[in-house]
Write an enzyme that holds these catalytic residues in place. Structure first.
Site, PDB file in Angstrom:
ATOM      1  N   ASP A 147      34.840  45.521  46.950  1.00  0.00           N
ATOM      2  CA  ASP A 147      35.637  44.932  45.998  1.00  0.00           C
ATOM      3  C   ASP A 147      36.082  43.911  46.714  1.00  0.00           C
ATOM      4  OD1 ASP A 147      36.622  45.304  43.237  1.00  0.00           O
ATOM      5  OD2 ASP A 147      38.831  45.421  43.983  1.00  0.00           O
ATOM      6  N   SER A 148      36.315  42.796  45.873  1.00  0.00           N
ATOM      7  CA  SER A 148      36.701  41.417  46.428  1.00  0.00           C
ATOM      8  C   SER A 148      37.459  40.546  45.455  1.00  0.00           C
ATOM      9  CB  SER A 148      35.605  40.706  47.028  1.00  0.00           C
ATOM     10  OG  SER A 148      34.555  40.755  46.047  1.00  0.00           O
TER      11      SER A 148
ATOM     12  N   PHE B 122      29.762  31.075  43.878  1.00  0.00           N
ATOM     13  CA  PHE B 122      29.861  31.584  42.678  1.00  0.00           C
ATOM     14  C   PHE B 122      31.317  31.835  42.234  1.00  0.00           C
ATOM     15  CE2 PHE B 122      31.118  36.234  43.578  1.00  0.00           C
ATOM     16  CZ  PHE B 122      30.615  36.318  44.967  1.00  0.00           C
ATOM     17  N   GLY B 123      31.796  32.617  41.374  1.00  0.00           N
ATOM     18  CA  GLY B 123      33.210  32.875  41.184  1.00  0.00           C
ATOM     19  C   GLY B 123      34.148  31.729  41.502  1.00  0.00           C
TER      20      GLY B 123
ATOM     21  N   ASP C 110      34.718  29.951  44.223  1.00  0.00           N
ATOM     22  CA  ASP C 110      33.971  28.916  45.292  1.00  0.00           C
ATOM     23  C   ASP C 110      34.512  27.648  44.891  1.00  0.00           C
ATOM     24  OD1 ASP C 110      33.448  30.974  46.798  1.00  0.00           O
ATOM     25  OD2 ASP C 110      31.321  30.960  46.302  1.00  0.00           O
TER      26      ASP C 110
ATOM     27  N   LYS D 126      28.908  29.079  54.234  1.00  0.00           N
ATOM     28  CA  LYS D 126      29.637  29.876  53.780  1.00  0.00           C
ATOM     29  C   LYS D 126      29.560  31.349  54.488  1.00  0.00           C
ATOM     30  CE  LYS D 126      30.953  32.633  49.532  1.00  0.00           C
ATOM     31  NZ  LYS D 126      30.813  33.073  48.272  1.00  0.00           N
TER      32      LYS D 126
ATOM     33  N   HIS E  77      35.005  35.941  53.880  1.00  0.00           N
ATOM     34  CA  HIS E  77      35.634  37.168  53.663  1.00  0.00           C
ATOM     35  C   HIS E  77      34.603  38.085  53.876  1.00  0.00           C
ATOM     36  CE1 HIS E  77      34.622  35.736  49.847  1.00  0.00           C
ATOM     37  NE2 HIS E  77      34.935  36.462  49.270  1.00  0.00           N
ATOM     38  N   ARG E  78      33.612  37.900  53.130  1.00  0.00           N
ATOM     39  CA  ARG E  78      32.337  39.039  53.170  1.00  0.00           C
ATOM     40  C   ARG E  78      31.639  39.051  54.371  1.00  0.00           C
ATOM     41  NH1 ARG E  78      31.048  37.237  48.406  1.00  0.00           N
ATOM     42  NH2 ARG E  78      32.376  39.244  47.452  1.00  0.00           N
TER      43      ARG E  78
HETATM   44  P1  ITT Z   1      30.577  44.223  41.271  1.00  0.00           P
HETATM   45  O1  ITT Z   1      31.750  45.353  41.052  1.00  0.00           O
HETATM   46  O2  ITT Z   1      29.336  44.758  40.507  1.00  0.00           O
HETATM   47  O3  ITT Z   1      30.325  44.219  42.747  1.00  0.00           O
HETATM   48  P2  ITT Z   1      32.032  42.081  40.458  1.00  0.00           P
HETATM   49  O4  ITT Z   1      31.781  40.555  40.309  1.00  0.00           O
HETATM   50  O5  ITT Z   1      32.833  42.582  39.182  1.00  0.00           O
HETATM   51  O6  ITT Z   1      30.659  42.773  40.661  1.00  0.00           O
HETATM   52  P3  ITT Z   1      34.616  42.529  41.829  1.00  0.00           P
HETATM   53  O7  ITT Z   1      34.951  43.592  40.753  1.00  0.00           O
HETATM   54  O8  ITT Z   1      34.725  42.842  43.282  1.00  0.00           O
HETATM   55  O9  ITT Z   1      32.978  42.254  41.626  1.00  0.00           O
HETATM   56  O10 ITT Z   1      35.180  41.177  41.395  1.00  0.00           O
HETATM   57  C1  ITT Z   1      35.200  40.183  42.430  1.00  0.00           C
HETATM   58  C2  ITT Z   1      35.608  38.838  41.951  1.00  0.00           C
HETATM   59  O11 ITT Z   1      36.115  37.927  42.637  1.00  0.00           O
HETATM   60  C3  ITT Z   1      34.457  38.110  41.403  1.00  0.00           C
HETATM   61  O12 ITT Z   1      33.711  38.268  40.279  1.00  0.00           O
HETATM   62  C4  ITT Z   1      34.668  36.646  41.741  1.00  0.00           C
HETATM   63  O13 ITT Z   1      35.427  36.128  40.561  1.00  0.00           O
HETATM   64  C5  ITT Z   1      35.777  36.781  42.752  1.00  0.00           C
HETATM   65  N1  ITT Z   1      35.020  36.693  44.190  1.00  0.00           N
HETATM   66  C6  ITT Z   1      34.818  37.646  44.904  1.00  0.00           C
HETATM   67  N2  ITT Z   1      34.172  37.270  45.953  1.00  0.00           N
HETATM   68  C7  ITT Z   1      34.012  35.840  45.676  1.00  0.00           C
HETATM   69  C8  ITT Z   1      33.429  34.695  46.543  1.00  0.00           C
HETATM   70  O14 ITT Z   1      32.769  34.904  47.701  1.00  0.00           O
HETATM   71  N3  ITT Z   1      33.324  33.581  46.011  1.00  0.00           N
HETATM   72  C9  ITT Z   1      33.995  33.416  44.683  1.00  0.00           C
HETATM   73  N4  ITT Z   1      34.612  34.286  44.067  1.00  0.00           N
HETATM   74  C10 ITT Z   1      34.465  35.287  44.689  1.00  0.00           C
END
Ligand code: ITT
Length: 202
Positions: A70-71, A148-149, A151, A171, A176-177
């Site tokens: 969870d991130s 993604f997200g 970034d 990256k 963090h990952r």
């Molecule tokens: P899963 O639960 O199926 O793993 P998810 O995308 O819903 O997929 P999370 O609930 O952990 O995962 O949500 C994490 C969100 O935080 C993710 O959708 C991104 O918007 C953001 N995020 C996490 N890690 C990121 C990264 O490395 N770069 C950019 N955004 C990130």
């Protein structure tokens, strides 16, 4: 080769994990290989709780060792929002980035960090939870197309590029990952050596 389930449907996370765990003698499959799988409700109050929920649900369904993360992004000036609500903050990546930039309009403090908590589970039990973080700032305009997200909005300390302008390899050296997975690998190696010691004492 050990089979392990990555408890995620997020293809970007999966690709990062495949690269981060390259050379670990693991066959990594994801929930995309289990079309019938129903996602559990992520109703935890912390990254740790949600990572546990995802990892347990994946291992219980697939009956194989699992890990899940969870991130999210914590922005200081927004009282650490969106945090565990990062994926629910808006409908898609573009809208999420736009919302962050809008909320920060006129704010001087742009400090932020990404957090990633990885849980490992097997046999209906979480065997470990590991947190990685990376600090940086939110810039004014999104930049870059990699990743993604959030970034394109996040510039890690010590760089003049956003995560979306770095290559995946770059990256993966500082994210963090990557920090969390480093702790996972250390843990697994330690556990393995304890096990080896126990076995060799017979
Ligand atoms: P899963 O639960 O199926 O793993 P998810 O995308 O819903 O997929 P999370 O609930 O952990 O995962 O949500 C994490 C969100 O935080 C993710 O959708 C991104 O918007 C953001 N995020 C996490 N890690 C990121 C990264 O490395 N770069 C950019 N955004 C990130």
């Amino acid at each position: 080769m050990t089979k392990i389930i990555a408890g995620t449907h997020n293809q970007h996370k999966l690709e990062e994990y495949r690269e981060l765990l390259d050379g670990q003698d693991l066959e990594i499959v994801s929930l995309n290989d289990y079309p019938e799988y129903a996602e559990p409700e992520e109703n935890g109050k912390t990254f740790e709780e949600n990572a546990n929920i995802k990892a347990l649900s994946a291992t219980n369904y697939c009956d194989v060792l699992s890990f899940a993360d969870d991130s999210g992004l914590e922005v200081e000036a927004l009282d650490n929002a969106p945090g565990i609500y990062s994926s629910r903050y808006a409908a898609n990546d573009k809208a999420r980035v736009e919302r962050i930039l809008k909320e920060l309009e006129g704010k001087e403090n742009r400090r932020a960090r990404f957090v990633c908590v990885i849980s490992i589970a097997f046999n209906n039990e979480v065997v470990g939870s590991f947190r990685g973080e990376v600090y940086g700032k939110i810039i004014d305009e999104p930049r870059g197309t990699n990743g993604f997200g959030y970034d394109p909005a996040f510039m890690p300390d010590g760089f003049d590029k956003t995560f979306a302008e770095l290559t995946r390899e770059e990256k993966n050296k500082i994210s963090h990952r990557a920090n969390a997975i480093e702790k996972v690998i250390e843990f697994v190696e330690d556990e393995m050596s304890i096990l080896d010691d126990e076995l060799s004492s017979f």
